[in-house]
Design a protein around this motif. Structure first.
Motif, short mmCIF file in Angstrom:
data_model
loop_
_atom_site.label_atom_id
_atom_site.label_comp_id
_atom_site.label_asym_id
_atom_site.label_seq_id
_atom_site.Cartn_x
_atom_site.Cartn_y
_atom_site.Cartn_z
N LYS B 116 0.82 -1.22 0.00
CA LYS B 116 0.00 0.00 0.00
C LYS B 116 0.85 1.27 0.00
O LYS B 116 0.47 2.28 -0.59
N TYR B 117 1.97 1.23 0.70
CA TYR B 117 2.76 2.46 0.87
C TYR B 117 4.14 2.35 0.23
O TYR B 117 5.12 2.91 0.75
N ALA B 118 4.22 1.62 -0.89
CA ALA B 118 5.52 1.44 -1.56
C ALA B 118 6.15 2.79 -1.95
O ALA B 118 7.38 2.93 -1.97
N ASP B 119 5.31 3.79 -2.22
CA ASP B 119 5.83 5.09 -2.67
C ASP B 119 6.44 5.92 -1.55
O ASP B 119 7.11 6.94 -1.81
N THR B 120 6.16 5.55 -0.30
CA THR B 120 6.72 6.31 0.83
C THR B 120 7.49 5.36 1.75
O THR B 120 7.26 5.31 2.95
N TRP B 125 2.40 7.37 6.70
CA TRP B 125 2.81 8.36 7.72
C TRP B 125 1.61 9.23 8.08
O TRP B 125 1.03 9.87 7.19
N ALA B 126 1.28 9.31 9.35
CA ALA B 126 0.10 10.08 9.74
C ALA B 126 0.31 10.72 11.11
O ALA B 126 1.16 10.25 11.90
N ARG B 127 -0.43 11.77 11.36
CA ARG B 127 -0.30 12.48 12.64
C ARG B 127 -1.63 13.14 12.97
O ARG B 127 -2.32 13.64 12.08
N TRP B 128 -1.99 13.11 14.25
CA TRP B 128 -3.18 13.81 14.72
C TRP B 128 -2.74 14.76 15.83
O TRP B 128 -2.08 14.33 16.80
N VAL B 129 -3.10 16.02 15.69
CA VAL B 129 -2.53 17.09 16.51
C VAL B 129 -3.50 17.56 17.60
O VAL B 129 -4.68 17.79 17.33
N GLY B 130 -2.97 17.75 18.80
CA GLY B 130 -3.73 18.34 19.90
C GLY B 130 -4.79 17.42 20.46
O GLY B 130 -5.03 16.31 19.95
N LEU B 131 -5.43 17.88 21.53
CA LEU B 131 -6.43 17.07 22.19
C LEU B 131 -7.66 16.85 21.31
O LEU B 131 -8.40 15.89 21.50
N ASP B 132 -7.86 17.74 20.33
CA ASP B 132 -8.98 17.51 19.41
C ASP B 132 -8.58 16.63 18.23
O ASP B 132 -9.38 16.36 17.34
N VAL B 142 7.07 15.60 4.98
CA VAL B 142 7.47 16.26 6.24
C VAL B 142 8.02 15.20 7.20
O VAL B 142 9.02 15.41 7.88
N CYS B 143 7.38 14.06 7.22
CA CYS B 143 7.79 12.96 8.11
C CYS B 143 9.06 12.29 7.59
O CYS B 143 10.02 12.07 8.33
N THR B 144 9.06 11.96 6.29
CA THR B 144 10.18 11.18 5.75
C THR B 144 11.48 11.98 5.72
O THR B 144 12.56 11.41 5.88
#
Lengths: 164, 164
Positions: B116-120, B125-132, B142-144
């Motif tokens: 699924k993620y051969a291109d990366t 890569w995922a991120r969820w920010v803050g309490l919300d 940004v991650c890689t």
């Protein structure tokens, strides 16, 4: 030919469960039985100590995690078990401004039971040292002396981390 | 009189599941669905960063924890998910030489899937920010970019902590 399959499974089990093996539960510490399976408990917090260069994960059994996440921690409920897993703090090779777990030091636990442990501030205090998880038997007063500054916080240093 | 009981249960649920509530799963980040339940995953390591004053728990789903504990992490197996939970580092009030989690910053995840993620680099890569838990949508690069120093370690900084 079944032997190689059997051997491979055995090795995997030994590796997964660490130095004390899968079939030998460590003995009791201060009369308290080893809390089997703590290695997979959820996290309540983490901490970092500069006075003895250690880094820690604070884990909890289900009852402790539920109490931590809902703010019901003064007092903690009977049945809650808190585990503090301690490693030497080491520099991360690929990110010099970071530190991470090095050598494993010990895992120590507080078992909340206001009936069973009324004589030691409603907690049972136990520790297992090193990768062979040798029971600590120097007495609960070693633990309670250090925890006295937080006697008004039900004897617990940890502030549960905020989870979303 | 049932109303007070009902109200009390509702408040408990809201408190337990944090600011985004129990009935609203956060949206996807970089097209990746939110990994529900990560808050109770087992620990793989912890870390402490002095460059941005944060303290972290590195958690894993079952597949990741099994791989970590058995040393099978280069490459990590397909299906493994690593979660890094990041808090601001704060001084512990009752033990000045210790730091512990303060404000929650974000939770970020690596999803291993070499198809699924051969291109990366075989990871999502995922991120969820803050309490919300607001989805991060600034792009996987940004991650890689930050993870490039560990490309020979299957793009993972974390050395799994040694557990007994």
């Amino acid at each position: 030919m079944k032997f190689p399959v059997y051997l491979s499974s055995t090795l995997l089990v030994l590796t997964s469960y660490g130095a004390f093996g899968s079939d030998s539960t460590p003995g009791s510490s201060h009369g308290i039985a080893y809390p089997t399976g703590w290695q997979n408990w959820a996290a309540i917090a983490v901490s970092h100590r500069t006075d003895n260069n250690t880094i820690r994960a604070i884990l909890g059994n289900d009852k402790a995690v539920k109490a931590a996440r809902s703010g019901k921690t003064n007092p903690w409920p009977n049945g809650a078990i808190l585990g503090k897993v301690v490693w030497k703090d080491t520099e991360l090779e690929d990110w010099k401004a970071a530190t991470a777990p090095g050598q494993f030091v010990h895992a120590e636990f507080m078992f909340k039971d206001s009936n069973k442990y009324a004589d030691t501030y409603n907690w049972g205090w136990a520790r297992w040292v090193g990768l062979d998880q040798k029971p600590f038997e120097n007495g609960a007063q070693v633990c309670t002396t250090c925890h006295t500054p937080v006697k008004d916080r039900d004897w617990v240093f940890t502030d549960p981390a905020v989870f979303p």
